[in-house]
Design an enzyme around this catalytic site. Structure first.
Site, PDB file in Angstrom:
ATOM      1  N   ASP A   1      -6.996  18.741 -15.590  1.00  0.00           N
ATOM      2  CA  ASP A   1      -7.403  17.395 -15.985  1.00  0.00           C
ATOM      3  C   ASP A   1      -7.039  17.242 -17.460  1.00  0.00           C
ATOM      4  O   ASP A   1      -7.655  17.851 -18.335  1.00  0.00           O
ATOM      5  CB  ASP A   1      -8.903  17.185 -15.744  1.00  0.00           C
ATOM      6  CG  ASP A   1      -9.319  15.729 -15.950  1.00  0.00           C
ATOM      7  OD1 ASP A   1      -8.754  15.081 -16.857  1.00  0.00           O
ATOM      8  OD2 ASP A   1     -10.217  15.256 -15.228  1.00  0.00           O
TER       9      ASP A   1
ATOM     10  N   LYS B   1      -8.886   5.956 -19.428  1.00  0.00           N
ATOM     11  CA  LYS B   1      -9.309   6.369 -20.754  1.00  0.00           C
ATOM     12  C   LYS B   1      -8.184   6.145 -21.782  1.00  0.00           C
ATOM     13  O   LYS B   1      -7.889   5.015 -22.091  1.00  0.00           O
ATOM     14  CB  LYS B   1      -9.784   7.825 -20.703  1.00  0.00           C
ATOM     15  CG  LYS B   1     -10.715   8.138 -19.508  1.00  0.00           C
ATOM     16  CD  LYS B   1     -12.043   7.401 -19.547  1.00  0.00           C
ATOM     17  CE  LYS B   1     -12.831   7.459 -18.247  1.00  0.00           C
ATOM     18  NZ  LYS B   1     -13.097   8.789 -17.698  1.00  0.00           N
TER      19      LYS B   1
ATOM     20  N   ARG C   1       0.836  -1.213   0.000  1.00  0.00           N
ATOM     21  CA  ARG C   1       0.000   0.000   0.000  1.00  0.00           C
ATOM     22  C   ARG C   1       0.864   1.254   0.000  1.00  0.00           C
ATOM     23  O   ARG C   1       0.415   2.342  -0.366  1.00  0.00           O
ATOM     24  CB  ARG C   1      -0.965  -0.005   1.203  1.00  0.00           C
ATOM     25  CG  ARG C   1      -1.742   1.301   1.376  1.00  0.00           C
ATOM     26  CD  ARG C   1      -3.053   1.139   2.127  1.00  0.00           C
ATOM     27  NE  ARG C   1      -2.908   0.440   3.385  1.00  0.00           N
ATOM     28  CZ  ARG C   1      -2.367   0.971   4.490  1.00  0.00           C
ATOM     29  NH1 ARG C   1      -1.912   2.201   4.484  1.00  0.00           N
ATOM     30  NH2 ARG C   1      -2.283   0.239   5.593  1.00  0.00           N
TER      31      ARG C   1
ATOM     32  N   TYR D   1     -15.598  17.027 -15.764  1.00  0.00           N
ATOM     33  CA  TYR D   1     -16.128  15.667 -15.741  1.00  0.00           C
ATOM     34  C   TYR D   1     -17.195  15.576 -14.637  1.00  0.00           C
ATOM     35  O   TYR D   1     -17.020  16.150 -13.561  1.00  0.00           O
ATOM     36  CB  TYR D   1     -14.980  14.694 -15.469  1.00  0.00           C
ATOM     37  CG  TYR D   1     -15.437  13.283 -15.173  1.00  0.00           C
ATOM     38  CD1 TYR D   1     -16.033  12.510 -16.155  1.00  0.00           C
ATOM     39  CD2 TYR D   1     -15.276  12.727 -13.908  1.00  0.00           C
ATOM     40  CE1 TYR D   1     -16.463  11.219 -15.884  1.00  0.00           C
ATOM     41  CE2 TYR D   1     -15.699  11.437 -13.625  1.00  0.00           C
ATOM     42  CZ  TYR D   1     -16.304  10.688 -14.620  1.00  0.00           C
ATOM     43  OH  TYR D   1     -16.719   9.424 -14.340  1.00  0.00           O
TER      44      TYR D   1
HETATM   45  C1  LIG Z   1     -13.447   9.352 -16.447  1.00  0.00           C
HETATM   46  C2  LIG Z   1     -12.913  10.665 -16.083  1.00  0.00           C
HETATM   47  C3  LIG Z   1     -12.508  10.955 -14.781  1.00  0.00           C
HETATM   48  C4  LIG Z   1     -12.668   9.970 -13.644  1.00  0.00           C
HETATM   49  O1  LIG Z   1     -11.811   8.882 -13.797  1.00  0.00           O
HETATM   50  P1  LIG Z   1     -12.129   7.395 -13.261  1.00  0.00           P
HETATM   51  O2  LIG Z   1     -10.932   6.622 -13.715  1.00  0.00           O
HETATM   52  O3  LIG Z   1     -13.419   6.960 -13.920  1.00  0.00           O
HETATM   53  O4  LIG Z   1     -12.262   7.458 -11.791  1.00  0.00           O
HETATM   54  C5  LIG Z   1     -11.946  12.198 -14.534  1.00  0.00           C
HETATM   55  N1  LIG Z   1     -11.811  13.126 -15.511  1.00  0.00           N
HETATM   56  C6  LIG Z   1     -12.209  12.891 -16.786  1.00  0.00           C
HETATM   57  C7  LIG Z   1     -12.038  13.954 -17.814  1.00  0.00           C
HETATM   58  C8  LIG Z   1     -12.780  11.666 -17.117  1.00  0.00           C
HETATM   59  O5  LIG Z   1     -13.191  11.444 -18.372  1.00  0.00           O
END
Ligand SMILES: *Cc1c(COP(=O)(O)O)cnc(C)c1O
Length: 406
Positions: free
Chosen positions: A204, A229, A84, A139
């Protein structure tokens, strides 16, 4: 050829003993984070699954434990203690991602939302400053986390030109997303950083990936990804990662250790393996997306196409901040919710599913799904459908959309 800008290159550490300035991102993506493999006597990335590790003696083991629990690295004579706190497969992926981002280091998490949560706690938990400035759209999950005040924060939402005016004495963080989910709004990172002054800015960078945009080189403190993603790219890993400087990483790793949000090594292995094809995938997906955005613009059922650059790019972001336009797009349909519902149920090649960034094309309705928790007055319109374009043959994708729209 996609290559890093000079600013990103100058902060990038060496790759396999070559001068970074000689290398293009395609080459870095293949070799990055692999410089310890030859000494281990292996060619492919190893996976370390140990949850616990042998301790040399109480004193050295204890010192190493303390180092990691406070966000540092394992001490050479103390060992890694417990997974961890530290895992070599995860650390290798972090090094690779940092190199692609032109950042000092990176910290990987069990999901994008785990990364966002740790990032907020690291900046608000210990300092007593709990005010956040954020630019919408974000998001849906990020919006939900800020709007819910679950972490004891208070958020002021503003336009990108109002960030400076929205900052207070107790502002801990500025949160932006560009291109933003789901309508691909572009935010000028350098302009926001200039307004933020001493307040850390997190970008982000999920939609752009390090292939198209490096927020750190533009002055941002952190570049955050839902690695679920594009970085994963194959729809089989949930993960998050934040590229940043070592001081920020220390705070993030401490929160990660305390709250237990570290990425699993199998996920880290898959992400690192997938980095090799990231530039290739982004180029292929982007090329398809450009062609599809163009075609959609000619369709009578489509009221509006949301794709970077279709509005003429008034802030001059493409080419200056982004090295391309990416592979996400959205459309507004004349027929509103009913048309959106029909389109998403009629596609055959596109999968009707949330998430994005993989090699296969997906379609989904933000207002009903990914952005459902967003307050109604700022939620995406019910006529908007979001498309994530994959690497399939573009004519096949267009034919699928044509039959579904027709
Ligand atoms: C999917 C997404 C997130 C969240 O990520 P997870 O891996 O689903 O927790 C954050 N920001 C953007 C732009 C996203 O598309």
């Amino acid at each position: 050829m996609v290559s890093h800008g000079a600013a990103a290159a100058s902060t990038r550490p060496n790759v396999v003993g070559m001068r970074p300035d000689d290398l293009h991102i395609d080459t870095i993506a293949v070799h990055t984070g692999r410089d310890d493999l030859a000494a281990l006597g292996v060619h492919a990335l190893p996976i370390d699954l140990s949850t616990t590790n042998p301790l040399p003696d109480i004193e050295h083991g204890g010192d190493s434990y303390e180092s990691m629990a406070t966000g540092g690295r394992p001490l050479p004579d103390g060992g890694m203690v417990y997974a961890r706190l530290w895992n070599p497969t995860v650390a290798r992926f972090e090094k690779a991602l940092a190199e692609l981002e032109g950042a000092e280091t990176a910290v990987a998490f069990a999901s994008g939302m785990a990364a966002t949560t740790a990032m907020i706690l690291a900046h608000t938990g210990t300092t007593g400053t709990r005010h956040i400035v954020a630019v919408r759209p974000l998001y849906g999950g990020t919006d939900h986390l800020l709007e819910s005040n679950l972490l004891g924060t208070a958020t002021t939402y503003c336009e990108q030109d109002e960030v400076g005016a929205s900052i207070r004495d107790d502002t801990a963080l500025v949160v932006i997303e560009t291109p933003a989910n789901p309508t691909l709004d572009l935010v000028d990172i350098a302009a926001v950083v200039a307004q933020a002054g001493d307040v850390p800015v997190v970008v982000d960078n999920t939609f752009a990936t390090p292939v198209l945009q490096n927020p750190i080189a533009l002055g941002a403190t952190m570049s955050l990804h839902s690695a679920t993603k594009y970085i994963g790219g194959h729809g089989d890993v949930i993960a998050g990662v934040i590229a940043c400087d070592e001081a920020t990483a220390t705070r993030l790793r401490s929160v990660r250790a305390i709250t237990g949000a570290i990425l699993h090594p199998l996920g880290a292995y898959l992400l690192h393996r997938g980095l090799a094809t990231l530039p290739l995938r982004i180029r292929a997906q982007q090329e398809n997306a450009r062609r599809i955005a163009e075609w959609l613009g000619t369709q009578s059922a489509v009221r509006q196409v949301y794709y970077p650059g279709v509005d003429g790019d008034p802030r001059g972001i493409i080419g200056r901040q982004m090295r391309g336009t990416g592979a996400m797009l959205a459309i507004g349909l004349h027929g509103g919710y009913a048309a959106a519902s029909e389109l998403t149920s009629k596609v055959r090649l596109f999968e009707h599913a949330v998430s994005l960034g993989g090699v296969d094309s997906l379609i989904q309705h933000p207002a009903a799904l990914t952005h459902r928790p967003v307050p109604p007055e700022v939620r995406p319109s019910a006529e908007v459908v979001r498309l994530s374009i994959g690497i399939e043959n573009v004519d096949d994708l267009v034919a699928d959309l044509a039959q579904a729209l027709g």
